[in-house]
Design a protein around this motif. Structure first.
Motif, PDB file in Angstrom:
ATOM      1  N   THR A 292       0.532  -1.704  -0.386  1.00 26.70           N
ATOM      2  CA  THR A 292       0.420  -0.357  -0.147  1.00 26.70           C
ATOM      3  C   THR A 292       0.842   0.945  -0.068  1.00 26.70           C
ATOM      4  OG1 THR A 292      -0.122   0.075   2.558  1.00 26.70           O
ATOM      5  CG2 THR A 292      -1.458  -0.922   1.236  1.00 26.70           C
ATOM      6  N   ASP A 293       2.207   1.409   0.039  1.00 26.40           N
ATOM      7  CA  ASP A 293       3.417   1.835  -0.369  1.00 26.40           C
ATOM      8  C   ASP A 293       4.251   2.259  -0.564  1.00 26.40           C
ATOM      9  OD1 ASP A 293       4.488   1.226   2.290  1.00 26.40           O
ATOM     10  OD2 ASP A 293       2.987   2.136   3.897  1.00 26.40           O
TER      11      ASP A 293
ATOM     12  N   PRO B  76     -10.873   0.453   1.662  1.00 25.86           N
ATOM     13  CA  PRO B  76     -11.639   1.557   2.482  1.00 25.86           C
ATOM     14  C   PRO B  76     -12.139   1.197   2.804  1.00 25.86           C
ATOM     15  CG  PRO B  76     -10.340   2.017   0.224  1.00 25.86           C
ATOM     16  CD  PRO B  76     -10.115   0.194   0.384  1.00 25.86           C
TER      17      PRO B  76
ATOM     18  N   ARG C  19      -8.600  -0.456   6.252  1.00 24.40           N
ATOM     19  CA  ARG C  19      -8.523   0.109   5.512  1.00 24.40           C
ATOM     20  C   ARG C  19      -7.331   0.795   4.626  1.00 24.40           C
ATOM     21  NH1 ARG C  19     -13.482   3.749   5.806  1.00 24.40           N
ATOM     22  NH2 ARG C  19     -12.183   5.392   4.686  1.00 24.40           N
ATOM     23  N   ARG C  20      -6.246   0.106   4.728  1.00 26.10           N
ATOM     24  CA  ARG C  20      -5.366   0.391   3.342  1.00 26.10           C
ATOM     25  C   ARG C  20      -5.121  -0.335   2.643  1.00 26.10           C
ATOM     26  NH1 ARG C  20       0.682   0.101   7.215  1.00 26.10           N
ATOM     27  NH2 ARG C  20       1.429   0.622   5.263  1.00 26.10           N
ATOM     28  N   TYR C  21      -5.849  -1.507   2.537  1.00 29.38           N
ATOM     29  CA  TYR C  21      -5.851  -1.698   1.487  1.00 29.38           C
ATOM     30  C   TYR C  21      -7.573  -2.261   0.914  1.00 29.38           C
ATOM     31  CZ  TYR C  21      -5.701  -5.751   4.986  1.00 29.38           C
ATOM     32  OH  TYR C  21      -6.882  -6.531   5.971  1.00 29.38           O
TER      33      TYR C  21
ATOM     34  N   GLU D 254      -8.117   1.280  10.966  1.00 33.53           N
ATOM     35  CA  GLU D 254      -7.134   1.892   9.803  1.00 33.53           C
ATOM     36  C   GLU D 254      -6.380   0.844   9.014  1.00 33.53           C
ATOM     37  OE1 GLU D 254      -5.688   4.161  12.508  1.00 33.53           O
ATOM     38  OE2 GLU D 254      -6.990   6.082  12.592  1.00 33.53           O
ATOM     39  N   GLN D 255      -6.040   0.321   9.834  1.00 33.54           N
ATOM     40  CA  GLN D 255      -4.716  -1.250   9.050  1.00 33.54           C
ATOM     41  C   GLN D 255      -5.311  -1.826   8.100  1.00 33.54           C
ATOM     42  OE1 GLN D 255      -2.430  -3.757  11.925  1.00 33.54           O
ATOM     43  NE2 GLN D 255      -3.909  -2.667  13.446  1.00 33.54           N
TER      44      GLN D 255
ATOM     45  N   PRO E 136      -1.472  -7.455   3.858  1.00 30.60           N
ATOM     46  CA  PRO E 136      -0.448  -6.942   3.937  1.00 30.60           C
ATOM     47  C   PRO E 136       1.247  -7.001   3.717  1.00 30.60           C
ATOM     48  CG  PRO E 136      -0.702  -6.920   6.264  1.00 30.60           C
ATOM     49  CD  PRO E 136      -1.634  -7.687   5.632  1.00 30.60           C
TER      50      PRO E 136
END
Length: 399
Positions: free
Chosen positions: A97-98, A333, A329-331, A326-327, A245
Protein backbone atom coordinates in the motif's frame (compact mmCIF):
# COMPACT_ATOMS: atom_id res chain seq x y z
CA UNK A 1 2.48 -52.76 38.00
CA UNK A 2 1.20 -50.58 35.13
CA UNK A 3 1.99 -51.41 31.50
CA UNK A 4 4.89 -49.80 29.68
CA UNK A 5 3.89 -48.26 26.35
CA UNK A 6 6.18 -48.08 23.37
CA UNK A 7 5.30 -44.40 22.91
CA UNK A 8 3.70 -41.66 24.97
CA UNK A 9 2.70 -38.39 23.31
CA UNK A 10 1.82 -35.35 25.40
CA UNK A 11 -0.38 -32.80 23.62
CA UNK A 12 -3.61 -33.21 21.67
CA UNK A 13 -3.28 -30.36 19.22
CA UNK A 14 -2.84 -31.01 15.52
CA UNK A 15 0.93 -31.60 15.78
CA UNK A 16 0.72 -34.00 18.72
CA UNK A 17 -2.13 -35.94 17.14
CA UNK A 18 -0.35 -36.08 13.77
CA UNK A 19 2.80 -37.35 15.50
CA UNK A 20 0.88 -40.11 17.27
CA UNK A 21 -0.67 -41.18 14.00
CA UNK A 22 2.73 -41.12 12.25
CA UNK A 23 4.38 -43.27 14.92
CA UNK A 24 1.64 -45.88 14.65
CA UNK A 25 1.84 -45.81 10.86
CA UNK A 26 5.58 -46.45 10.95
CA UNK A 27 5.40 -49.01 13.77
CA UNK A 28 2.16 -50.98 13.26
CA UNK A 29 1.15 -52.83 16.39
CA UNK A 30 3.12 -50.57 18.73
CA UNK A 31 1.44 -49.47 21.94
CA UNK A 32 0.86 -45.72 22.28
CA UNK A 33 -0.95 -43.41 24.65
CA UNK A 34 -1.64 -39.71 23.97
CA UNK A 35 -2.31 -37.48 26.96
CA UNK A 36 -4.21 -34.19 26.60
CA UNK A 37 -5.03 -31.99 29.57
CA UNK A 38 -8.17 -30.47 28.02
CA UNK A 39 -11.57 -32.11 27.55
CA UNK A 40 -11.19 -32.22 23.76
CA UNK A 41 -8.40 -32.21 21.16
CA UNK A 42 -7.46 -28.98 19.34
CA UNK A 43 -8.62 -26.77 22.21
CA UNK A 44 -5.97 -24.07 21.98
CA UNK A 45 -3.81 -22.92 19.04
CA UNK A 46 -5.17 -25.51 16.60
CA UNK A 47 -8.76 -24.49 17.26
CA UNK A 48 -8.16 -20.74 17.40
CA UNK A 49 -6.64 -19.77 14.06
CA UNK A 50 -7.88 -18.49 10.71
CA UNK A 51 -7.69 -21.87 8.98
CA UNK A 52 -5.20 -20.76 6.32
CA UNK A 53 -3.16 -23.42 4.52
CA UNK A 54 0.04 -21.43 3.97
CA UNK A 55 2.24 -21.81 0.91
CA UNK A 56 5.63 -21.09 2.51
CA UNK A 57 6.80 -17.94 0.73
CA UNK A 58 7.75 -15.92 3.82
CA UNK A 59 10.33 -18.07 5.50
CA UNK A 60 14.14 -18.02 5.24
CA UNK A 61 15.28 -20.45 2.52
CA UNK A 62 16.52 -23.69 4.02
CA UNK A 63 14.69 -23.20 7.33
CA UNK A 64 12.43 -25.90 8.73
CA UNK A 65 9.47 -23.58 8.14
CA UNK A 66 10.31 -23.11 4.46
CA UNK A 67 10.82 -26.84 3.85
CA UNK A 68 7.98 -28.21 5.92
CA UNK A 69 5.34 -25.61 5.08
CA UNK A 70 5.36 -26.30 1.37
CA UNK A 71 5.21 -30.06 1.89
CA UNK A 72 2.59 -29.51 4.58
CA UNK A 73 0.31 -27.65 2.19
CA UNK A 74 0.47 -30.60 -0.21
CA UNK A 75 -0.11 -33.20 2.51
CA UNK A 76 -2.94 -31.20 4.08
CA UNK A 77 -4.79 -30.98 0.76
CA UNK A 78 -4.29 -34.70 0.18
CA UNK A 79 -5.42 -35.60 3.72
CA UNK A 80 -8.52 -33.43 3.41
CA UNK A 81 -9.46 -35.06 0.10
CA UNK A 82 -8.93 -38.59 1.44
CA UNK A 83 -11.12 -37.96 4.49
CA UNK A 84 -13.85 -35.77 2.95
CA UNK A 85 -12.80 -32.68 4.91
CA UNK A 86 -13.75 -29.42 3.17
CA UNK A 87 -10.70 -27.69 1.71
CA UNK A 88 -10.62 -24.84 -0.78
CA UNK A 89 -7.74 -23.32 -2.71
CA UNK A 90 -8.73 -19.66 -2.91
CA UNK A 91 -5.31 -18.05 -3.40
CA UNK A 92 -3.75 -15.18 -1.49
CA UNK A 93 -2.92 -11.59 -2.38
CA UNK A 94 -0.16 -9.79 -0.48
CA UNK A 95 -0.92 -6.12 -1.03
CA UNK A 96 1.64 -3.28 -0.98
CA UNK A 97 0.00 0.00 0.00
CA UNK A 98 3.05 2.33 -0.01
CA UNK A 99 6.54 2.53 -1.48
CA UNK A 100 8.18 0.89 1.54
CA UNK A 101 5.88 -2.10 1.23
CA UNK A 102 6.40 -2.16 -2.52
CA UNK A 103 10.16 -2.55 -1.99
CA UNK A 104 9.53 -5.31 0.56
CA UNK A 105 7.19 -6.97 -1.93
CA UNK A 106 9.97 -7.29 -4.51
CA UNK A 107 12.27 -8.86 -1.89
CA UNK A 108 9.52 -11.27 -0.88
CA UNK A 109 8.95 -12.20 -4.53
CA UNK A 110 12.61 -13.17 -4.83
CA UNK A 111 12.38 -15.28 -1.66
CA UNK A 112 9.29 -16.98 -3.09
CA UNK A 113 11.30 -17.96 -6.17
CA UNK A 114 13.87 -19.65 -3.93
CA UNK A 115 11.30 -21.38 -1.70
CA UNK A 116 9.33 -22.70 -4.65
CA UNK A 117 5.65 -21.68 -4.48
CA UNK A 118 4.20 -20.20 -7.66
CA UNK A 119 3.83 -16.42 -7.31
CA UNK A 120 2.70 -13.73 -9.75
CA UNK A 121 3.47 -10.04 -9.31
CA UNK A 122 0.52 -7.75 -10.08
CA UNK A 123 0.36 -4.00 -10.72
CA UNK A 124 -2.34 -1.79 -9.22
CA UNK A 125 -4.70 -2.19 -12.18
CA UNK A 126 -4.52 -5.99 -12.19
CA UNK A 127 -5.00 -6.06 -8.42
CA UNK A 128 -8.15 -3.98 -8.77
CA UNK A 129 -9.41 -6.19 -11.59
CA UNK A 130 -9.01 -9.31 -9.48
CA UNK A 131 -10.37 -7.77 -6.28
CA UNK A 132 -12.48 -4.65 -6.96
CA UNK A 133 -12.76 -3.78 -3.25
CA UNK A 134 -8.99 -3.87 -2.63
CA UNK A 135 -6.52 -1.06 -3.40
CA UNK A 136 -2.73 -0.96 -3.47
CA UNK A 137 0.34 -0.06 -5.50
CA UNK A 138 0.83 -3.71 -6.38
CA UNK A 139 0.48 -7.22 -5.02
CA UNK A 140 1.86 -10.73 -5.06
CA UNK A 141 -0.68 -13.39 -5.98
CA UNK A 142 -0.03 -16.83 -4.47
CA UNK A 143 -2.51 -19.16 -6.19
CA UNK A 144 -1.78 -22.25 -4.07
CA UNK A 145 -2.88 -20.86 -0.69
CA UNK A 146 -6.01 -22.46 0.72
CA UNK A 147 -8.34 -22.73 3.71
CA UNK A 148 -9.43 -25.69 5.82
CA UNK A 149 -10.80 -26.57 9.28
CA UNK A 150 -7.80 -27.64 11.35
CA UNK A 151 -9.95 -28.70 14.27
CA UNK A 152 -11.70 -31.20 12.01
CA UNK A 153 -8.37 -32.47 10.69
CA UNK A 154 -7.28 -33.04 14.29
CA UNK A 155 -10.42 -34.97 15.25
CA UNK A 156 -9.95 -37.11 12.14
CA UNK A 157 -6.35 -37.79 13.13
CA UNK A 158 -7.64 -38.81 16.57
CA UNK A 159 -9.97 -41.35 14.95
CA UNK A 160 -7.03 -42.76 12.99
CA UNK A 161 -4.93 -43.02 16.15
CA UNK A 162 -7.67 -44.96 17.90
CA UNK A 163 -8.31 -47.21 14.92
CA UNK A 164 -4.58 -48.06 14.86
CA UNK A 165 -4.74 -49.16 18.48
CA UNK A 166 -3.59 -45.96 20.20
CA UNK A 167 -5.21 -44.74 23.40
CA UNK A 168 -6.21 -41.08 23.87
CA UNK A 169 -6.79 -39.83 27.39
CA UNK A 170 -8.40 -36.42 27.79
CA UNK A 171 -8.62 -34.32 30.96
CA UNK A 172 -5.12 -35.56 31.80
CA UNK A 173 -2.68 -32.81 32.83
CA UNK A 174 0.97 -33.71 33.38
CA UNK A 175 2.93 -32.28 36.31
CA UNK A 176 6.02 -34.52 36.42
CA UNK A 177 8.41 -36.24 33.99
CA UNK A 178 11.01 -38.73 35.18
CA UNK A 179 13.43 -40.19 32.65
CA UNK A 180 15.56 -43.26 33.31
CA UNK A 181 17.99 -45.17 31.10
CA UNK A 182 15.29 -47.33 29.50
CA UNK A 183 11.97 -45.54 30.02
CA UNK A 184 10.17 -42.30 30.83
CA UNK A 185 7.36 -41.90 33.35
CA UNK A 186 4.94 -38.98 33.18
CA UNK A 187 2.51 -38.27 35.98
CA UNK A 188 -0.28 -35.93 36.98
CA UNK A 189 -3.33 -35.70 39.23
CA UNK A 190 -5.14 -38.48 37.35
CA UNK A 191 -2.36 -41.08 37.24
CA UNK A 192 1.01 -42.01 35.76
CA UNK A 193 2.13 -43.56 32.48
CA UNK A 194 5.41 -45.17 31.52
CA UNK A 195 6.78 -45.45 27.98
CA UNK A 196 10.01 -46.33 26.23
CA UNK A 197 9.91 -43.07 24.26
CA UNK A 198 8.20 -39.76 25.04
CA UNK A 199 7.14 -37.00 22.63
CA UNK A 200 6.00 -33.62 23.97
CA UNK A 201 4.05 -31.26 21.68
CA UNK A 202 2.75 -28.92 24.34
CA UNK A 203 2.35 -25.63 22.45
CA UNK A 204 1.62 -22.89 24.95
CA UNK A 205 3.04 -25.05 27.75
CA UNK A 206 6.18 -26.14 25.85
CA UNK A 207 8.69 -24.37 28.12
CA UNK A 208 7.08 -25.67 31.31
CA UNK A 209 7.03 -29.22 30.01
CA UNK A 210 10.63 -28.83 28.89
CA UNK A 211 11.68 -27.86 32.40
CA UNK A 212 9.88 -30.91 33.78
CA UNK A 213 11.77 -33.06 31.30
CA UNK A 214 15.21 -31.59 31.91
CA UNK A 215 15.35 -29.77 28.54
CA UNK A 216 17.07 -26.40 28.02
CA UNK A 217 15.44 -23.53 29.89
CA UNK A 218 17.11 -20.52 28.25
CA UNK A 219 13.84 -19.65 26.52
CA UNK A 220 10.32 -18.79 27.59
CA UNK A 221 6.99 -19.01 25.84
CA UNK A 222 5.43 -15.55 25.60
CA UNK A 223 1.73 -15.65 24.73
CA UNK A 224 0.55 -13.18 22.08
CA UNK A 225 -3.17 -12.66 21.72
CA UNK A 226 -4.41 -12.54 18.17
CA UNK A 227 -7.72 -10.71 18.16
CA UNK A 228 -10.14 -11.19 15.28
CA UNK A 229 -13.32 -9.64 14.00
CA UNK A 230 -15.73 -11.08 11.49
CA UNK A 231 -17.66 -9.19 8.83
CA UNK A 232 -21.48 -9.40 8.64
CA UNK A 233 -22.89 -12.21 6.51
CA UNK A 234 -23.94 -9.85 3.74
CA UNK A 235 -20.28 -8.85 3.26
CA UNK A 236 -18.83 -12.36 3.29
CA UNK A 237 -18.30 -12.20 -0.49
CA UNK A 238 -16.35 -8.91 -0.31
CA UNK A 239 -13.20 -10.69 -1.51
CA UNK A 240 -12.52 -13.98 -3.23
CA UNK A 241 -8.93 -14.54 -2.13
CA UNK A 242 -7.17 -14.12 1.21
CA UNK A 243 -5.95 -10.52 1.50
CA UNK A 244 -2.71 -9.93 3.43
CA UNK A 245 -0.51 -6.87 3.92
CA UNK A 246 3.17 -7.08 3.02
CA UNK A 247 4.73 -8.19 6.34
CA UNK A 248 7.39 -6.26 8.21
CA UNK A 249 10.44 -8.58 8.14
CA UNK A 250 11.47 -7.39 11.60
CA UNK A 251 8.31 -8.87 13.14
CA UNK A 252 7.22 -12.53 13.43
CA UNK A 253 3.56 -11.71 12.69
CA UNK A 254 1.97 -11.38 9.26
CA UNK A 255 -0.33 -8.45 9.98
CA UNK A 256 -4.10 -7.98 9.94
CA UNK A 257 -5.63 -9.76 6.97
CA UNK A 258 -9.01 -10.56 5.45
CA UNK A 259 -9.61 -14.31 5.56
CA UNK A 260 -12.49 -16.22 4.01
CA UNK A 261 -13.08 -19.30 6.18
CA UNK A 262 -14.12 -22.77 5.13
CA UNK A 263 -17.52 -22.33 6.82
CA UNK A 264 -18.38 -19.19 4.83
CA UNK A 265 -17.32 -16.39 7.16
CA UNK A 266 -14.98 -13.51 6.36
CA UNK A 267 -12.71 -12.70 9.29
CA UNK A 268 -10.39 -9.77 9.91
CA UNK A 269 -7.22 -10.19 11.95
CA UNK A 270 -5.27 -11.03 13.89
CA UNK A 271 -3.35 -8.30 15.66
CA UNK A 272 -0.60 -9.26 18.15
CA UNK A 273 -0.88 -8.16 21.78
CA UNK A 274 1.10 -9.60 24.66
CA UNK A 275 -1.24 -11.87 26.59
CA UNK A 276 -1.39 -12.07 30.37
CA UNK A 277 -2.92 -15.55 30.31
CA UNK A 278 -1.71 -18.38 28.11
CA UNK A 279 -4.99 -20.22 27.76
CA UNK A 280 -7.81 -17.76 28.50
CA UNK A 281 -9.37 -16.02 25.54
CA UNK A 282 -11.71 -13.20 26.70
CA UNK A 283 -10.11 -9.77 26.49
CA UNK A 284 -8.52 -8.72 29.78
CA UNK A 285 -7.83 -12.30 30.93
CA UNK A 286 -4.87 -12.70 33.28
CA UNK A 287 -3.42 -15.33 35.59
CA UNK A 288 -0.91 -14.70 38.35
CA UNK A 289 1.41 -17.51 37.24
CA UNK A 290 1.54 -16.34 33.63
CA UNK A 291 2.17 -12.72 34.62
CA UNK A 292 4.90 -13.74 37.07
CA UNK A 293 6.70 -15.86 34.48
CA UNK A 294 6.63 -12.98 32.00
CA UNK A 295 8.01 -10.48 34.50
CA UNK A 296 10.64 -12.89 35.80
CA UNK A 297 12.11 -13.42 32.33
CA UNK A 298 14.89 -11.08 31.13
CA UNK A 299 14.06 -11.72 27.48
CA UNK A 300 10.66 -10.06 27.93
CA UNK A 301 12.20 -6.68 28.77
CA UNK A 302 14.56 -6.87 25.81
CA UNK A 303 11.68 -7.69 23.45
CA UNK A 304 9.62 -4.87 24.95
CA UNK A 305 12.41 -2.30 24.52
CA UNK A 306 13.07 -3.34 20.94
CA UNK A 307 9.39 -3.18 19.98
CA UNK A 308 8.02 -0.43 22.18
CA UNK A 309 6.37 1.53 19.35
CA UNK A 310 4.88 -1.55 17.72
CA UNK A 311 3.66 -2.87 21.07
CA UNK A 312 2.04 0.44 21.98
CA UNK A 313 0.29 0.59 18.60
CA UNK A 314 -1.00 -2.97 18.89
CA UNK A 315 -2.24 -2.35 22.43
CA UNK A 316 -4.00 0.85 21.38
CA UNK A 317 -5.65 -0.88 18.45
CA UNK A 318 -6.77 -3.69 20.73
CA UNK A 319 -8.77 -1.30 22.88
CA UNK A 320 -9.86 1.15 20.18
CA UNK A 321 -11.57 -0.30 17.14
CA UNK A 322 -10.74 2.78 15.08
CA UNK A 323 -7.01 2.01 15.06
CA UNK A 324 -7.62 -1.63 14.18
CA UNK A 325 -9.92 -0.51 11.36
CA UNK A 326 -7.25 1.82 9.96
CA UNK A 327 -4.95 -1.15 9.36
CA UNK A 328 -7.67 -2.86 7.30
CA UNK A 329 -8.67 0.30 5.44
CA UNK A 330 -5.18 0.69 4.02
CA UNK A 331 -6.05 -2.03 1.52
CA UNK A 332 -9.86 -2.17 1.88
CA UNK A 333 -10.97 1.46 2.35
CA UNK A 334 -14.71 0.81 2.27
CA UNK A 335 -14.75 -1.08 5.57
CA UNK A 336 -16.50 0.69 8.45
CA UNK A 337 -16.54 0.24 12.20
CA UNK A 338 -19.98 -1.35 11.92
CA UNK A 339 -18.45 -4.09 9.77
CA UNK A 340 -16.22 -5.33 12.60
CA UNK A 341 -18.24 -7.85 14.60
CA UNK A 342 -16.91 -9.83 17.60
CA UNK A 343 -15.07 -13.08 16.86
CA UNK A 344 -13.07 -15.43 19.15
CA UNK A 345 -9.42 -14.57 19.76
CA UNK A 346 -6.45 -16.90 19.48
CA UNK A 347 -3.20 -17.06 21.43
CA UNK A 348 0.15 -17.72 19.73
CA UNK A 349 2.97 -19.43 21.62
CA UNK A 350 6.15 -17.52 20.78
CA UNK A 351 9.48 -18.82 22.08
CA UNK A 352 11.86 -16.04 23.17
CA UNK A 353 15.47 -16.50 24.25
CA UNK A 354 16.94 -14.84 27.35
CA UNK A 355 18.71 -12.26 25.19
CA UNK A 356 15.38 -11.17 23.70
CA UNK A 357 15.74 -13.01 20.40
CA UNK A 358 12.43 -14.24 19.03
CA UNK A 359 12.77 -17.81 17.78
CA UNK A 360 11.37 -17.72 14.26
CA UNK A 361 11.89 -21.32 13.16
CA UNK A 362 10.46 -24.54 14.52
CA UNK A 363 12.65 -25.76 17.38
CA UNK A 364 13.09 -29.40 18.41
CA UNK A 365 15.30 -30.77 21.18
CA UNK A 366 15.73 -34.22 22.66
CA UNK A 367 17.08 -36.26 25.53
CA UNK A 368 18.03 -39.94 25.24
CA UNK A 369 14.37 -40.97 25.74
CA UNK A 370 12.30 -37.92 24.79
CA UNK A 371 11.70 -35.44 21.98
CA UNK A 372 10.28 -31.98 22.70
CA UNK A 373 8.81 -29.64 20.09
CA UNK A 374 9.68 -26.35 21.76
CA UNK A 375 8.57 -23.74 19.23
CA UNK A 376 5.81 -24.32 16.71
CA UNK A 377 4.08 -21.06 15.77
CA UNK A 378 2.44 -20.42 12.41
CA UNK A 379 2.63 -22.19 9.98
CA UNK A 380 2.67 -25.17 12.35
CA UNK A 381 -0.91 -26.18 11.52
CA UNK A 382 -0.13 -26.20 7.80
CA UNK A 383 3.12 -28.04 8.49
CA UNK A 384 1.72 -30.48 11.05
CA UNK A 385 1.94 -33.64 8.94
CA UNK A 386 5.59 -33.18 7.88
CA UNK A 387 6.48 -31.95 11.39
CA UNK A 388 5.07 -35.28 12.57
CA UNK A 389 7.28 -37.11 10.07
CA UNK A 390 10.30 -35.18 11.34
CA UNK A 391 9.56 -35.77 15.03
CA UNK A 392 8.79 -39.44 14.43
CA UNK A 393 12.16 -39.70 12.71
CA UNK A 394 13.90 -38.40 15.84
CA UNK A 395 11.95 -40.84 17.99
CA UNK A 396 12.51 -43.93 15.88
CA UNK A 397 16.19 -43.27 15.26
CA UNK A 398 16.63 -43.16 19.02
CA UNK A 399 15.22 -46.63 19.56
Amino acid sequence: MSATYDFCVVGGGIVGMATARQLLAERPGASLVLLEKEAAPATHQTGHNSGVVHSGIYYPPGSLKARLCRRGAELTARFAAEHDIPHRVCGKLLVATDTVELARMHVLHERARINGPAVTELDAAELHRREPHIVGLGALFVPGTGIVDYRRITTTLAELVRSAGGRIRLDTPITAIEENTDRVTVAGPTGSWTARRLVVCAGLQADRMARLGGIRTDFRILPFRGEYYRLPAERSDLVRALIYPIPDPALPFLGVHLSPTIDGLLTVGPNAVLGLARERYPKGSATARDIREILDFPGFYRVARANIRTGARELRNSFFKRGYLEQCRRYCPELTRADLRPHPAGIRAQAVLRDGTLVHDFMIEQTPRSVHLLNAPSPAATSALPIAETVAGYVLRGQ
